[in-house]
Design a protein around this motif. Structure first.
Motif, PDB file in Angstrom:
ATOM      1  N   ALA A 158       0.813  -1.213   0.000  1.00 53.50           N
ATOM      2  CA  ALA A 158       0.000   0.000   0.000  1.00 53.50           C
ATOM      3  C   ALA A 158       0.849   1.268   0.000  1.00 53.50           C
ATOM      4  O   ALA A 158       0.337   2.358  -0.301  1.00 53.50           O
ATOM      5  CB  ALA A 158      -0.925  -0.006   1.220  1.00 53.50           C
ATOM      6  N   SER A 159       2.119   1.165   0.297  1.00 53.45           N
ATOM      7  CA  SER A 159       2.982   2.345   0.322  1.00 53.45           C
ATOM      8  C   SER A 159       3.629   2.637  -1.033  1.00 53.45           C
ATOM      9  O   SER A 159       4.343   3.629  -1.174  1.00 53.45           O
ATOM     10  CB  SER A 159       4.080   2.167   1.372  1.00 53.45           C
ATOM     11  N   ASP A 160       3.365   1.795  -2.021  1.00 45.68           N
ATOM     12  CA  ASP A 160       4.031   1.936  -3.316  1.00 45.68           C
ATOM     13  C   ASP A 160       3.247   2.797  -4.295  1.00 45.68           C
ATOM     14  O   ASP A 160       2.005   2.726  -4.355  1.00 45.68           O
ATOM     15  CB  ASP A 160       4.248   0.561  -3.956  1.00 45.68           C
ATOM     16  N   ARG A 161       3.992   3.570  -5.072  1.00 43.02           N
ATOM     17  CA  ARG A 161       3.455   4.228  -6.251  1.00 43.02           C
ATOM     18  C   ARG A 161       3.832   3.367  -7.449  1.00 43.02           C
ATOM     19  O   ARG A 161       5.018   3.123  -7.700  1.00 43.02           O
ATOM     20  CB  ARG A 161       4.014   5.640  -6.408  1.00 43.02           C
ATOM     21  N   VAL A 162       2.813   2.899  -8.170  1.00 45.49           N
ATOM     22  CA  VAL A 162       2.999   1.896  -9.226  1.00 45.49           C
ATOM     23  C   VAL A 162       2.627   2.497 -10.572  1.00 45.49           C
ATOM     24  O   VAL A 162       1.614   3.197 -10.697  1.00 45.49           O
ATOM     25  CB  VAL A 162       2.130   0.648  -8.950  1.00 45.49           C
ATOM     26  N   LEU A 163       3.452   2.214 -11.565  1.00 48.73           N
ATOM     27  CA  LEU A 163       3.143   2.569 -12.946  1.00 48.73           C
ATOM     28  C   LEU A 163       2.966   1.286 -13.742  1.00 48.73           C
ATOM     29  O   LEU A 163       3.873   0.444 -13.776  1.00 48.73           O
ATOM     30  CB  LEU A 163       4.272   3.402 -13.562  1.00 48.73           C
ATOM     31  N   VAL A 164       1.808   1.128 -14.369  1.00 50.12           N
ATOM     32  CA  VAL A 164       1.556   0.009 -15.272  1.00 50.12           C
ATOM     33  C   VAL A 164       1.598   0.553 -16.693  1.00 50.12           C
ATOM     34  O   VAL A 164       0.812   1.437 -17.049  1.00 50.12           O
ATOM     35  CB  VAL A 164       0.195  -0.658 -14.997  1.00 50.12           C
TER      36      VAL A 164
END
Length: 336
Positions: A158-164
């Motif tokens: 939940a602490s991650d910023r994710v780029l797909v």
């Protein structure tokens, strides 16, 4: 039984062939629904590197049990989905429990005939009860499990910023399961319609058009840091290589895509970030179970994903229609 066979690139036929004879320790399954995957469209177009024609495609499968081996926990009529990765159980990877990376793996519909047919016989360990999942939805479990596996490989929290990157069905599955872990998810693509669906239909937090200024925009969006996790689902070497530009220091890069060519990156940039690169292949049993859990929890918008349906008997014309970009297919399912 009827089967839809790809005789050669660009040519499909509906044929009659014998019902398969159930092998020892195998379950004969009456197929009810077959999801059509990008792999199937690649086979149809003659672009798949690991395939011999003619081939009955189909690896996203659900159905009902027809025959079982003696002593099986399954019984006739049970609704099931099929795990389409036939692993050898003997190789180094299998002995370590990495059946998704089996050195001798055979995937239904690719290395051997698949489930675009009325019946298929597969090892019992590859046949799993659907529980409360509708059979039409169960035909989507496999492609969703690929995204779930990639998210697991990336250790997303939940602490991650994710780029797909890439918002086809596999990219969409990564978005769904990254969001299920509470991550902040941005999706990048060149198709405005897919970006809009990812935000409005799948709950992605932001979208990014993949143009020449994407690197600048990524830095703006992340305060100059980059993303904690980048997941590539483009299936194209150029954006796969570009994805290294979006990594934060200490980031993880997950390649759901696979291409036949080499990809390269700047070692100094990768090294100074102490980034981690992950391949993500197929899926494991716990990934399939995670998909079922999230479906049961209402976290997977199956109705929105399943945009097109049709009958197996009409598959010849439907493949030609659905393979065109203007058809707007996200996930098409054949009913058997």
């Amino acid at each position: 039984m009827k089967a839809l066979i790809c005789d050669e690139p660009g040519r499909l036929s509906v044929i009659e062939r014998p019902v398969p004879v159930r092998g020892e320790n195998e379950v004969l399954v009456r197929i009810r629904h077959v999801g059509i995957c990008g792999t199937d469209f690649h086979i149809f177009a003659g672009k798949h590197p690991f395939l011999e024609y003619p081939r009955v495609m189909g690896h996203e499968l659900s159905g009902t049990v027809e025959e079982t081996p003696s002593g099986s926990a399954l019984k006739k009529g049970d609704p099931v989905y099929i795990v389409p990765y036939l692993s050898c159980g003997q190789c180094h990877a299998c002995r370590k429990g990495l059946t998704n990376a089996c050195q001798n793996i055979k995937v239904l519909g690719v290395h051997c005939d698949g489930g675009m047919a009325e019946y298929v016989s597969v090892p019992e360990q590859n046949v799993v009860p659907t529980g409360g999942i509708a059979l039409a939805d169960a035909a989507m479990i496999e492609f969703l499990a690929i995204g779930a596996h990639g998210v697991k490989r990336g250790g997303i929290t939940a602490s991650d910023r994710v780029l797909v990157t890439g918002s086809g069905p596999i990219g969409m599955s990564a978005i769904i399961f990254a969001k299920a872990r509470g991550a902040h998810v941005t999706v990048m693509d060149t198709r405005e319609d897919r970006l809009a669906f990812a935000v409005d239909g799948l709950g992605a937090d932001a979208s990014l058009f993949a143009n020449a200024s994407a690197e600048t925009e990524v830095m703006r969006m992340t305060g100059g840091d980059g993303f904690d996790v980048v997941i590539d689902a483009t299936g194209n070497a150029i954006p796969m290589q570009r994805g290294f530009n979006f990594l934060a220091h200490g980031a993880r890069y997950v390649l759901l895509s696979v291409v036949r060519t080499e990809i390269t990156f700047s070692d100094p940039e990768f090294h100074k970030r102490e980034a981690t690169l992950f391949a993500s292949r197929n899926a494991q049993p716990d990934d399939f179970a995670e998909v079922v859990r999230q479906m049961e929890a209402g976290k997977v918008p199956t109705r929105a994903l399943n945009t097109h349906t049709g009958r197996l008997e009409d598959g010849v014309s439907l493949f030609n229609e659905w393979s065109q970009p203007e058809a707007g297919v996200i996930k098409a399912i054949l009913e058997v």
